[in-house]
Design a protein around this motif. Sequence first.
Motif: not given
Length: 259
Positions: A16-17, A22-23, A241-243, A247-250
């Motif tokens: 979902i993150y 993407i959105d 959480d920030a971690s 990770e998902e942004r990368e």
Amino acid sequence: MATTKELSVEDKLRAIYDLQIIDTRIDEIRNVRGELPLEVDDLEDEVAGLSTRLEKLKSDLVNIEELIKTKKNAIDEHQAAIKRYSEQQKNVRNNREFNSLTKEVEFQELEIQLAEKQIKEMKASIDHKKDVIASSKDKLEQKSTHLKHKKAELNDIMSETQKEESFLHEKSAEFEGLIEERLLAAYKRIRSSVRNGLAVVSIERGASAGSFFTIPPQIQVEIAARKKIITDEHSGRILVDASLAEEEREKMQKLFAKM
């Protein structure tokens, strides 16, 4: 649907993150276009309206000119009648016939006066409509040129972003398929109710991103444990959480780089 149900809470949060990332990127592309598509639509409507009005004015002009011809023909007929009645007056046998013919002549003269007055009014109307037509043509030309430039501007933006946007829409649909219906519905509901479209946010400096409300330490621990879906009690947004967010942004940056 079976695969979706088997996802762990952490996998759901990641999915979902990712969908949010993407959105958000799609939103950014749309923001670049801004009000341009609406401007183009409005200009198209305006140009169409001006074109219709111009055609009507031209049609009115033709109709008035035809009416003037009709009135001129009527004047010729009235004049011929006057000539005929005047000739008949030379051969009358009594005053009664003479007076009757005189009244006919007077009637024809009044009809001529009326027709001439109407012709004068119609000519004035023609002059006015010609001025309006000239003004409308200028306005139509300006609006058409403006529309052409706006369309070119929009096409340039679209050509630059179309490939990326198509890719993102495909990925958005793909990630939506990984998320259970109820969670996806909540995501969409939250997203549509907040100004920036952020339905899923990470914890930053003890608060949800973009918020000044501090999240209690115990809740932060639960969010970091990734064992259940937790929402911000103030904004209603889903929290990660920030971690996990980093990770998902990368991961998504690498995905976007493949476009």
